[in-house]
Design an enzyme around this catalytic site. Structure first.
Site, short mmCIF file in Angstrom:
data_model
loop_
_atom_site.label_atom_id
_atom_site.label_comp_id
_atom_site.label_asym_id
_atom_site.label_seq_id
_atom_site.Cartn_x
_atom_site.Cartn_y
_atom_site.Cartn_z
N CYS A 202 0.42 3.23 2.91
CA CYS A 202 -1.05 3.24 2.95
C CYS A 202 -1.55 3.79 4.27
O CYS A 202 -2.59 4.44 4.33
CB CYS A 202 -1.59 1.84 2.69
SG CYS A 202 -0.96 0.60 3.85
N HIS A 468 -2.82 -3.69 5.62
CA HIS A 468 -3.14 -2.59 4.71
C HIS A 468 -4.14 -1.67 5.39
O HIS A 468 -5.04 -2.12 6.11
CB HIS A 468 -3.73 -3.16 3.42
CG HIS A 468 -4.05 -2.12 2.39
ND1 HIS A 468 -3.10 -1.26 1.90
CD2 HIS A 468 -5.21 -1.79 1.78
CE1 HIS A 468 -3.67 -0.44 1.02
NE2 HIS A 468 -4.95 -0.75 0.94
#
Length: 1144
Positions: A202, A468
């Site tokens: 990510c 994330h």
């Protein structure tokens, strides 16, 4: 998301290394947030609940995972999952888990905001609470914190989290409704597509989307020279061009595997999360290098490079030194700063060098007062490559320093970092000309307006141990923002992109007014991490048009072809229900595969010719297709249906009947295929005449049996297919010996032995066939396989490694190619098994058998490396999930066979690690090896010694052995052994204690001389603990953090703090100026009580002994600026993070 070892403890991921039966946490590949359309809908009274879980006998839990009882919120079943010893980290790991995820219907999804807390049972205000939100689904059925709190704090009785061996955990859960995540179409809703997450990429996806949406950068990438002969997996420019093209023209999310393969990354790299700024730096350097000598050379510098000026000016003399430095991104400190302008003020503030910090000026010697200033230069306007038609003055690329105040620690230090979640603002427009251009150097071009517009906000959600990444981007600098979160792209408003990324706390509205009236506050762990600003005067040049004419023709052709192939596959899949795949095996396939690709059964059906036939087509029409393909007339074709037997073999079972051949292909498939898949497997029997042309197949009665024959050559160790025959079930093998000799090319009277290949799973069964017993009595039937060979002479059997068919098939079945790797080489390198993709010099492969015993394996390894004594080989198994050696090596003869060494839970590896010991392993296992850090009495020196003694030895034996290795301050010096953990002394080992149970894996063993004053303690003396500490603020509470080397000190009755301080300063040799800044406190249960110089220290410490007295100590509060040791006694070898590397 996998754990970033350089980051702290707020990460929301579950990188799992163990697979066990029952529900378990899944590896998180993306943090999915609810669609904006849902977030903007008012939701009335979302269901919520507070759940308390009391865990008794906590320290005695011997399971890796521990679940709470199930509780219900919003009609959904939940439970808490904990890892009492940490999920492969030295922290308590806790997650919220969907209790019934294994039984929920396909496509289920639920969204929850929740907090998890460990209650402080002494002072509740010190309870540790962490909050997050997540959309749970089948792939991500749990979510939480892998590094919730340090195990050292949890198990420290002075902290108050573990009381009477009981831990109290609280969970608050608010459930909200969401739209179906899986049906969302990013392209349709936004006009943009996302990037697929490979596991923990990510951070890369957010950076790639940001770079792609700088059109001038995209255009420069398109203009990098590539050729039609390049392969994307081997060319970074081509892989990046391909990725950008697909982002521009695809309708669905784009994969990044080609790009990461072009980096030289393997699967392990794709599951290792890294820092996005580090990747940006490495990728920029690599692209800058790839652009050299091309029309786009210098683009990276011209697009992103800025400069700042460092200068040093002396106050007392006329001396000034300046140095200009370039940067691609600016790292701004956010701690203690309200907004980005405050960070700029801090960045350029003047620093005075005084005292020991004095500066040496040329010809003027040491100057006591100097000023250091860093001033900003504007980005220098520059002309872009020749194929572009206008010069470019580009924007600046700012990187926010992650919300962590980075303490200066060595890689092996256990000192934690501090996460800053205070509110921090950044503007939509950034004016660097403010206050008369105070950020600019005198040499800066003041004619250029330094007004910048915000283009992108890269967000990190989580903590420094992982989390994330996603990005908010304005591709055209319009008012519309978009959120790029891996595969999902959504429209967002400016509040979401800016204000909600400022950090700080947020309070949820009360959901049940009659219950739990305390407001539900949660810290926002989504924070802006990197900002991209574009200069207003250059935005029309940077946000330019990029169309197909900017893309090389060979690239357009290649990528359009890929798109067409993808579309063909899509149509193929969409129409699959209308077709049947018929796989046709022939004698030619058997000859080609047996002895090369396969040894058991007859054929690999995935490698034979297959036909895609409409289900409505009559089978007779299919036979015409076969005639065209193979040149076999329809009347000469006979097809057999394959059948899976009870012993898991797969053989031709019977020929098709005329009635079956009159049916359609679809009907025949349904009759013959109980599995109801879309395939029909057939064997085509073709008989050849004398002229080798096809002839009609012979009539087959119930008495006729079709057999297949394999020939084994013991001298060559080869097995091959030689043909098939029809035999009578009442006949005997001796009747076909001449035919078999003819098929094998032997003399007609050659003596041969026959064996029936019966099965090969789970073990090989191949039995000798009696030549004089009928086939019927031997239970031979259609499709059976007979292996035969020359009858070996008795005296010649020893000459062949595998003298007969059964032994050869046994060998083939258990053959195992093992990859042996030097375990020390693995730990010394920060790459995964290879350097630039090449095997290390000490790695090698061996052909072994799964049935090899422990002794067989170590003997083969020793022979390979030229070692005379195999008992000096120690082996370690491979962890298939972490891709690293298991923590514990294999004990001497601790496993029976090689197959046991290669199995990790339900997965099998071909990797095995080895090391060469200096003594035989059986002898070593009878010894205890301890790593002892010896602290010299008069030198600032620490040396690690490996002490190896029999397990029944005592601490006194360790001390005596250590005396032979170290330099003592005087010959009669006495030594003691201490147990140190997280900068506290927990134990002084008595000399008579056995060493067998001493653990040096998690605790530091420290040896030191006993000072003379401690040997002669008077009745009114006390021996106390003295520790260094700092105070950190986190989770809305003050926490004491110890650091440095703890020590003992003798205090005397009536002695004041001032007198004690003088002795401590002399002992530690701290300069007066620094020592004056130190504070002294009495600490009990982690709470400091500051002392005055006139206080009598003795009265605070009433306990005479020091055993277990670590909860009360004299604390020395000061900043941690001591040089870090170059050793790591108990560094966990499985927690390091590989740096970002691009190999190609």
């Amino acid at each position: 998301m996998f754990l970033d070892s350089q980051q702290e403890d707020e990460e929301m991921l579950v990188p799992h290394s163990d697979l066990v039966e029952g529900p378990q946490p899944m590896e998180v590949v993306t943090q999915v947030e609810p669609a904006s359309t849902v977030e903007n809908q008012p939701v009335e009274d979302p269901p919520s609940m507070k759940f308390t879980w009391t865990i008794e006998n906590f320290s005695r839990l011997n399971t890796k995972k521990h679940y709470s009882e199930v509780f219900v919120v919003g009609g959904y079943k939940w439970r808490i999952l904990s890892f009492p010893k940490g999920n492969n980290v030295d922290h308590l790991s806790m997650y919220l888990d969907v209790a019934d995820s294994a039984t929920l219907p396909y496509g289920w999804s639920r969204y929850a905001q929740f907090s998890l807390a460990v209650v402080n049972q002494i002072h509740s205000k010190y309870s540790i609470k962490k909050d997050t939100q997540h959309q749970f689904n089948a792939r991500e059925s749990d979510w939480g914190f892998t590094s919730f709190m340090p195990l050292s704090d949890l198990y420290d009785p002075s902290r108050g989290y573990l009381v009477n061996d009981m831990v109290v955990v609280e969970a608050e859960v608010v459930v909200r409704k969401v739209l179906d995540y899986w049906s969302y179409d990013s392209k349709k809703e936004t006009g943009y597509v996302g990037l697929k997450n490979q596991g923990a990429t990510c951070y890369m996806n957010s950076l790639l989307q940001t770079l792609y949406h700088i059109p001038y950068f995209r255009k420069a990438v398109y203009h990098m020279p590539t050729t039609e002969n390049d392969m994307p997996t081997g060319s970074i420019p081509l892989a990046l061009q391909s990725l950008f093209y697909k982002l521009q023209y695809n309708d669905t999310s784009v994969a990044t595997k080609e790009l990461t393969k072009s980096f030289g990354w393997d699967t392990y790299d794709s599951f290792m999360q890294h820092d996005v700024q580090e990747l940006n730096r490495v990728l920029s350097e690599k692209l800058e290098d790839k652009m050299k000598g091309t029309v786009v050379e210098g683009t990276i510098q011209k697009l992103f490079e800025g400069h700042h000026m460092n200068y040093i000016e002396c106050i007392n003399v006329d001396y000034k030194s300046t140095r200009k430095e370039s940067f691609y991104d600016l790292q701004l400190d956010v701690k203690g700063c309200r907004d980005i302008y405050a960070s700029f003020d801090k960045y350029v503030e003047v620093e005075r060098l005084e005292g020991d910090n004095k500066y040496h000026a040329e010809e003027h010697g040491l100057q006591f007062t100097c000023i250091i200033c860093i001033e900003m230069l504007v980005v220098i306007p520059a002309e872009i490559f020749k194929s572009m038609d206008s010069p470019l003055e580009v924007g600046i690329y700012f990187r926010m320093l992650r919300r962590v105040s980075c303490l200066l620690t060595s890689p092996c230090s256990s000192t934690p970092t501090e996460e800053i979640n205070d509110r921090y603002e950044f503007p939509l427009q950034l004016d660097l000309d403010r206050e008369n251009g105070k950020y600019l150097s005198p040499e800066a071009d003041r004619s250029v307006r330094n007004l910048y517009t915000l283009h992108s906000v890269l967000v990190h959600s989580g903590g420094v141990h992982g989390g994330h990444y996603y990005a908010f981007i304005r591709p055209t600098l319009s008012d519309q923002w978009f959120k790029f979160d891996d595969e999902r792209v959504t429209k967002e408003d400016i509040k979401r992109a800016l204000e909600e990324q400022y950090g700080g706390e947020e309070e949820l509205p009360q959901t049940n007014p009659g219950f739990n009236n305390a407001p539900f506050k949660f810290t926002k762990y989504s924070n802006a991490y990197m900002l991209v600003y574009i200069r207003e005067s250059d935005k029309d040049k940077i946000i330019c048009n990029v169309d197909e004419k900017d893309i090389a023709e060979h690239l357009r052709i290649r990528l359009k072809k890929e798109q067409e192939e993808k579309e063909d596959k899509r149509r193929y899949k969409a129409q699959a229900h209308l077709y049947t795949i018929i796989k046709v095996a022939r004698d030619e396939d058997l000859k080609e595969q047996i002895g090369r690709d396969i040894y058991f059964d007859l054929v690999d059906h995935d490698k034979v010719r297959n036909f895609r036939i409409q289900k409505q087509m009559p089978f007779s029409h299919f036979k015409e297709e076969v005639a065209k393909e193979f040149g076999i007339p329809v009347q000469f074709q006979r097809f057999w249906i394959w059948a899976k037997r009870q012993n898991h073999t797969y053989r031709p079972n019977r020929p098709l009947t005329p009635q079956e051949e009159a049916q359609s292909v679809g009907q025949l498939r349904e009759v013959s295929n109980k599995a109801h898949n879309a395939e029909l497997k057939l064997f085509l029997e073709v008989e050849l005449g004398q002229d080798l042309r096809p002839i009609a197949p012979p009539d087959k009665t119930k008495e006729d049996i079709l057999l297949f024959f394999k020939l084994y050559d013991p001298e060559k160790g080869e097995l091959r297919y030689v043909g098939r025959l029809f035999v009578k079930s009442s006949g005997k093998p001796m009747e076909i010996l001449a035919k078999l000799n003819q098929m094998a090319g032997f003399a007609p009277d050659e003596e041969i032995e026959l064996y029936e290949e019966i099965k090969f799973e789970p073990c090989v069964m191949c039995e000798h066939l009696d030549k004089r017993t009928s086939f019927r009595l031997s239970q031979i039937e259609d499709g059976d396989i007979i292996c035969f060979q020359k009858s070996p002479p008795l005296q010649g059997e020893e000459d062949c490694r595998y003298p007969d068919v059964p032994s050869f098939l046994e060998y083939v079945h258990n053959r195992q190619d093992a990859s042996l790797k030097d375990v020390h080489s693995f730990h010394l390198m920060d790459s995964s098994f290879s350097v630039n993709g090449k095997p290390k010099e000490d790695d090698f492969c061996l052909e072994l058998s799964k049935l090899h015993t422990y002794d067989d394996v170590v003997e083969r390894v020793a022979r390979q490396i030229g070692l005379d004594d195999p008992s000096k080989i120690r082996l370690t198994s491979h962890n298939c999930y972490s891709q690293q050696p298991k923590p514990q090596p294999i004990k001497y003869r601790g496993v029976e066979h090689l197959s046991d060494m290669l199995v990790h839970y339900n997965q099998t590896s071909d990797i095995l690690y080895y090391e060469v010991l200096d003594i035989p392993l059986p002898e070593l296992q009878g010894l205890k090896n301890l790593k002892v850090a010896f602290h010299h009495a008069t030198k600032d020196e620490v040396v690690i010694h490996n002490i190896r003694l029999p397990k029944q030895s005592t601490v006194g034996d360790v001390i005596n052995e250590l005396k032979t290795k170290v330099e003592l301050s005087h010959p009669n010096a006495e030594l003691r052994l201490l147990e140190v953990f997280y900068h506290k002394i927990y134990k002084i080992f008595p000399p008579n204690e056995k060493i067998e149970n001493i653990n040096d894996q998690y605790w530091t063993l420290r040896a030191e001389e006993i000072p003379e004053e401690e040997k002669n303690l008077g009745p009114h003396d006390r021996l106390i603990h003295v520790y260094h500490f700092t105070k950190e603020t986190g989770q809305n509470q003050m926490q004491v953090q110890n650091f440095g080397e703890p020590f003992f000190l003798v205090i005397h009755e009536g002695e004041t703090l001032a007198e004690v301080k003088a002795r401590i300063q002399k002992k530690l040799q701290v300069p007066d100026e620094d020592f004056a800044k130190w504070k002294f406190a009495f600490l009990s249960l982690g709470r400091p009580e500051y002392l005055q110089d006139s206080d009598i220290v003795f009265t605070r410490f009433q306990r005479r002994d020091v055993y277990g007295a670590w909860e009360q100590y004299l604390g020395l509060e000061h900043s941690d600026n001591t040089p870090k040791r170059s050793y790591a006694v108990n560094q966990n070898r499985h927690t390091f993070e590989k740096p970002v590397k691009i190999y190609n």
